[in-house]
Design a protein around this motif. Structure first.
Motif, PDB file in Angstrom:
ATOM      1  N   HIS A  64     -29.674  31.485  15.346  1.00 30.93           N
ATOM      2  CA  HIS A  64     -28.399  31.838  14.714  1.00 30.93           C
ATOM      3  C   HIS A  64     -27.652  30.579  14.270  1.00 30.93           C
ATOM      4  O   HIS A  64     -27.201  29.797  15.108  1.00 30.93           O
ATOM      5  N   HIS A  96     -24.205  34.615   6.479  1.00 35.27           N
ATOM      6  CA  HIS A  96     -23.608  35.941   6.268  1.00 35.27           C
ATOM      7  C   HIS A  96     -23.969  36.424   4.864  1.00 35.27           C
ATOM      8  O   HIS A  96     -24.166  35.640   3.954  1.00 35.27           O
ATOM      9  N   GLU A 115     -26.713  37.472   8.862  1.00 38.25           N
ATOM     10  CA  GLU A 115     -25.742  38.048   9.802  1.00 38.25           C
ATOM     11  C   GLU A 115     -24.667  38.827   9.053  1.00 38.25           C
ATOM     12  O   GLU A 115     -23.559  38.334   8.840  1.00 38.25           O
ATOM     13  N   HIS A 122     -20.895  42.157  14.437  1.00 41.45           N
ATOM     14  CA  HIS A 122     -21.776  41.484  13.497  1.00 41.45           C
ATOM     15  C   HIS A 122     -23.197  41.877  13.896  1.00 41.45           C
ATOM     16  O   HIS A 122     -23.428  42.355  15.002  1.00 41.45           O
ATOM     17  N   HIS A 156     -22.556  37.271  19.800  1.00 40.66           N
ATOM     18  CA  HIS A 156     -21.240  37.218  20.473  1.00 40.66           C
ATOM     19  C   HIS A 156     -20.693  38.611  20.829  1.00 40.66           C
ATOM     20  O   HIS A 156     -19.724  39.067  20.225  1.00 40.66           O
ATOM     21  N   ASP A 224     -24.921  29.538  16.770  1.00 45.04           N
ATOM     22  CA  ASP A 224     -23.996  30.052  15.749  1.00 45.04           C
ATOM     23  C   ASP A 224     -23.306  28.861  15.057  1.00 45.04           C
ATOM     24  O   ASP A 224     -22.121  28.923  14.718  1.00 45.04           O
TER      25      ASP A 224
END
Ligand SMILES: [Zn+2]
Ligand SMILES: [Zn+2]
Length: 353
Positions: A64, A96, A115, A122, A156, A224
């Motif tokens: 990620h 994204h 994502e 998400h 998350h 992330d």
């Protein structure tokens, strides 16, 4: 008359950065990135040293991260350079809203995912080569992505650092997600030196809650990263035989991996290894655990059905091996978590009952 005392030692003007705004401007971007690269290289050395005490082969990677193809600040090339410094075997760039980063990822030897944002959560989507368009219904969207052959994970699950905290509805819907599923218990969003913060503590708590309900939820730890600086601050140690995307995703989906930013962990009960279910004959055996960190371990903890059933405080041991009988009253799972001298952490995936 009072003599005016100097504010600067004679001849030192040429060392003051503010006098050279042009070169300083460049350094203000380069130097922090270089500092983070040194940290990444240090973490790679640490794992290399640890591997000498650990007999299982595993690959390290992050599923990620973001670039300027969505809301990240770095490029795919900068991400790939950091992946190399951190010694990671694989990296997914999961921007994204689509996969426009894909051609660059192929060129720089990293993998791509995406994502999208759906209602309440998400969605981490790996192994799909086109943009996924969510219908804004979490359970429907996850089912559809799976139907398309993607590997899906929940990023998350309780929110992300520093201020985004999910509400009860957002956490509750995960109880309805068909298992097994993958969920981040560590998310490094907006972190830069260490990925762990209180949002991860609440994710671990939610994980124990779901596991205690009897759900099969395999853990992931991902950066992330929205800046290349953060690549390498947490990773998954995957017990996969080779670094090929399909294989890695299949092994992660079985929970044959641990989450770490330092320590290495292996657990087994009879023939059941982490991510697997211990049958009746396996349960006659103690839980066998091996934990390694070349930089020194300070604590090992065994958690069964949300309760701590064993704790050891260590004085910077590089390796810890132990067998522990798990009480029969534990009916759902057992897992192991570890701390190292510098605060690094590791979490095994569970052995399920
Ligand atoms: Zn997200
Ligand atoms: Zn993200």
């Amino acid at each position: 008359m009072k003599k005016k005392l100097p504010l600067l030692m004679p001849g030192c003007e040429k060392f003051q950065s503010y006098r050279f705004p042009k070169t300083n401007q460049q350094a203000r971007w380069d130097y922090p990135l270089r500092m983070c690269r040194w940290l990444a290289e240090e973490s790679a050395r640490r794992v290399k040293d640890s591997r000498r005490h650990f007999r299982w082969k595993f690959l390290r990677g992050d599923c990620h991260s973001h670039t300027h193809h969505s809301d990240g600040i770095g490029t795919v090339a900068e991400t790939a350079a950091m992946v190399k410094s951190a010694g990671l075997d694989f990296q997914f760039v999961t921007d994204h809203w689509g996969v426009t980063q894909a051609p660059e990822c192929k060129r720089h030897g990293v993998w791509f995912g995406q994502e999208p944002v759906t209602k309440l959560h998400h969605m981490g989507i790996l192994g799909l080569n086109h943009a996924f368009a969510p219908k804004m219904d979490f359970l429907v969207d996850v089912a559809e992505a799976k139907r398309l052959g993607a590997t899906v994970f929940v990023p998350h699950p309780t929110g992300w650092w520093p201020v985004t905290a999910y509400n009860a509805e957002q956490k509750k819907i995960l109880e309805k997600l068909p298992d097994p599923f993958l969920m981040e218990i560590c998310n490094g969003a907006n972190n830069i030196v260490t990925a762990w913060d209180y949002t991860d503590d609440s994710a671990v708590k939610l994980w124990d809650h779901l596991l205690s309900m009897g759900r099969v939820v395999h853990a992931m730890g991902n950066t992330d990263a929205h800046a290349p600086h953060a690549i390498g601050i947490v990773w998954n140690g995957v017990f996969a035989p080779r670094c090929e995307q399909k294989t890695i995703l299949a092994v992660l989906s079985k929970g044959r991996s641990f989450v770490s930013n330092g320590p290495l962990i292996h657990i087994a009960m009879g023939r059941a290894q982490m991510g697997e279910r211990a049958g009746e004959s396996d349960r006659r055996n103690p839980l066998k655990m091996t934990v390694v960190d070349s930089r020194g371990l300070t604590r090992v903890r065994v958690v069964a059905d949300g309760r701590v059933v064993g704790t050891w405080h260590l004085e910077d041991a590089a390796k810890f091996e132990r067998a522990l009988r798990i009480p029969k009253s534990a009916r759902r799972y057992v897992r192991v978590e570890v701390r190292s001298r510098d605060g690094a952490r590791g979490y095994s995936n569970p052995v399920y009952f």
